[in-house]
Design an enzyme around this catalytic site. Structure first.
Site, PDB file in Angstrom:
ATOM      1  N   ASN A   1      11.199 -26.013  27.823  1.00 43.85           N
ATOM      2  CA  ASN A   1      11.536 -25.049  28.893  1.00 43.85           C
ATOM      3  C   ASN A   1      10.316 -24.356  29.492  1.00 43.85           C
ATOM      4  OD1 ASN A   1      11.232 -23.678  26.465  1.00 43.85           O
ATOM      5  ND2 ASN A   1      12.660 -22.073  27.024  1.00 43.85           N
TER       6      ASN A   1
ATOM      7  N   GLU B   1       5.678 -13.721  17.225  1.00 43.41           N
ATOM      8  CA  GLU B   1       4.537 -14.158  18.022  1.00 43.41           C
ATOM      9  C   GLU B   1       4.076 -12.986  18.888  1.00 43.41           C
ATOM     10  OE1 GLU B   1       6.089 -17.987  19.763  1.00 43.41           O
ATOM     11  OE2 GLU B   1       4.403 -18.796  18.625  1.00 43.41           O
TER      12      GLU B   1
ATOM     13  N   GLU C   1      10.314 -19.843  16.212  1.00 43.57           N
ATOM     14  CA  GLU C   1      10.904 -19.131  17.354  1.00 43.57           C
ATOM     15  C   GLU C   1      12.054 -20.001  17.844  1.00 43.57           C
ATOM     16  OE1 GLU C   1      10.346 -16.217  18.216  1.00 43.57           O
ATOM     17  OE2 GLU C   1       8.320 -15.696  17.595  1.00 43.57           O
TER      18      GLU C   1
ATOM     19  N   CYS D   1      14.918 -18.873  26.045  1.00 37.55           N
ATOM     20  CA  CYS D   1      15.513 -18.473  24.768  1.00 37.55           C
ATOM     21  C   CYS D   1      16.067 -17.056  24.849  1.00 37.55           C
ATOM     22  CB  CYS D   1      14.485 -18.600  23.656  1.00 37.55           C
ATOM     23  SG  CYS D   1      12.947 -17.754  24.050  1.00 37.55           S
TER      24      CYS D   1
END
Ligand code: NAD
Length: 468
Positions: A144, A448, A240, A274
């Protein structure tokens, strides 16, 4: 179309085989990418291991190299944008913004402090806590935001002194390969290796004996496989994963203000984010007005090939994802929900789906309980704010969530009870390289970005000197 090589030990390397890359706007194969062999993967990890010896000891050189890498990406944003649009589908302007933003991420990290704490210094001892690099990192990214998400890993990993072997998704390998070749001019050979291949290459990376850390972004299902594989030799992992972010609109919100913002934050990148808004909880008093405000934006959004001027929403990235969105929408409609706009995939060529606003769905519908990752947004009624919070928290996911209200303090109070990595007030998707990003529950392990993300690429070492 230029053919890009893998970058192994600073050299551009052809694959021993190749695989097809499809343009999602046409559904046609238009390029090929190298398929990394087992020997080439070994060579990539070996070159990363060799490069680690020199790289880890020179922080000033690492900062300078990350700045140079960031400058290069920013300068190449317009040149790389068509490469990204062709394989990913997003409009050219968004593709250029992704490349530019990835460069910005590298530069921001280049100046980040690496924590070094003195926790005791007295007559008996001096005790320091330092962060040491881990060694070689295996980094795996989804389709993505191939470049942005790669730089979320490259920037902190390299700053901390690690070296890397990076694998993009087989749906979007080309921009990352191109960047691997570009950055070979500003990074010492072997510091950043880029390989490409189908999904089994990812599994070979996580099982490989050289990397000490796996940094993975992708789906929950794959994330669980990555964690299991890494556990075998206790590699560190950051995962993630997916999200199903709720947005709770409080009864005092203004639909005319909130509606367009919710549309933007649900449909950016065609919903393939996400932490996009994936379900909206709305009280009865605002329901019809808010549905209409969001639907008006959906009707206005131009859908088409991302290279065409004025296009707001490109195709879904791939056929399985387009089919999944279409199935979730069809399931909701079959169970009595209404498509206020859209409602189905667009006949080919290309993987397009109509921007779809769903009313009348509720918890228990797959489109509410699961991650749709596409241009379809369910708007769900609630009776009390407490109930909305409970339902918002009632999934395995916990990436982000937001609360919308004219009363910012009240919204903050409600947002504080969301069980997720980022709780936004009157916004969603607001991210920054200095701000940590991670998920509760099935949305991930670790964090992150910011100093917290940097820590994830280090081991803590205590240095304790007794004073004689
Ligand atoms: P995916 O899990 O199918 O693939 C992600 C990557 O993993 C690809 O590079 C793939 O080749 C690789 N892979 C596949 N099988 C593997 C295995 N067994 N071992 C190691 N690697 C393997 O995910 P996707 O469909 O590419 O991406 C969409 C998903 O990513 C969505 O669920 C989305 O929410 C999630 N995502 C999460 C974040 C985040 O930061 N939390 C960001 C973007 C996307």
């Amino acid at each position: 179309m230029t053919q890009y090589g893998m970058t192994i030990g600073g050299e551009s390397v052809k694959g021993e085989g190749a695989f097809d890359v499809v343009n999602p706007a046409t559904g046609q194969v238009y390029a090929q990418a190298p398929d990394c062999s087992a020997e080439q993967l070994d060579a990539a990890f070996e070159s990363a291991r060799t490069a680690y010896r020199g790289w880890k000891d020179d922080l000033a050189a690492r900062r300078a190299a990350l700045h140079a890498a960031g400058d290069l990406l920013m300068a190449k944003a317009q040149e790389l944008a068509p490469v990204l649009t062709a394989e990913q589908g997003k409009p050219l302007g968004e593709a250029a913004a992704e490349v530019f933003g990835a460069g910005y991420w590298l530069k921001h990290h280049a100046d980040m402090a690496i924590p070094h704490d003195v926790i005791r210094d007295d007559a008996a001892a001096r005790v320091e806590v330092v962060r040491r690099p881990m060694g070689v990192v295996a980094a795996i990214t989804p389709w993505n935001f191939p470049l942005m998400l790669a730089c979320w890993k490259i920037a902190p990993a390299l700053l901390a002194g690690n070296t890397m072997v990076l694998k993009p998704s087989p749906y979007t390998p080309l921009t990352t390969l191109a960047v691997g070749e570009l950055l070979a001019d500003v990074l010492p050979s072997g510091v950043l290796n880029v390989v490409s291949g189908r999904d089994p290459l990812g599994a070979r990376m996580t099982a490989h004996p050289v990397p000490r850390k796996v940094s993975f972004t992708g789906s929950v299902a794959t994330g669980k496989r990555v964690a299991a594989s890494a556990a075998d030799d206790l590699k560190r992992v950051t995962l993630e994963l997916g999200g199903n972010d709720p947005a709770i609109v409080l009864p005092d919100a203004d639909p005319a203000v909130v509606g367009p913002k919710l549309f933007d934050q649900a449909f950016l990148n065609n919903g393939q984010i996400c932490s996009a808004v994936k379900r909206v909880y709305v009280p009865d008093n605002l329901h019809d007005e808010l549905v209409e405000a969001i639907a008006a934006c959906a009707r206005e959004a131009k859908v088409g090939d991302g290279t065409v001027e004025g296009v707001r929403l490109g195709p879904l990235n791939n056929a399985p994802q387009r089919d999944r969105v279409a199935e979730l929408v069809a399931d909701a409609l079959a169970r009595g929900a209404t498509a206020v706009t859209g409602g189905k995939a667009v006949d080919g060529p290309g993987y397009f789906h109509e921007p779809t606003i769903i009313a009348g769905a509720s918890d228990g519908f797959a489109i509410v309980d699961e991650e749709q990752f596409g241009p379809a947004l369910p708007i769900v009624r609630y009776a009390s704010v407490e109930e909305a919070v409970e339902r918002a928290n009632g999934t395995h996911f916990g990436l982000g969530g937001s609360v919308w209200s004219a009363d910012e303090d009240r919204a903050y109070e409600v947002a504080s009870s969301l069980e997720c990595g980022t709780a936004w007030v009157n916004t969603h998707l607001a991210l920054h390289p200095g701000q940590p990003f991670g998920g509760f529950g099935w949305s991930g392990v670790g964090t992150e970005n910011g100093p917290w993300g940097l820590e994830g690429f280090t081991e803590v070492q205590v240095r304790h000197r007794a004073k004689l």
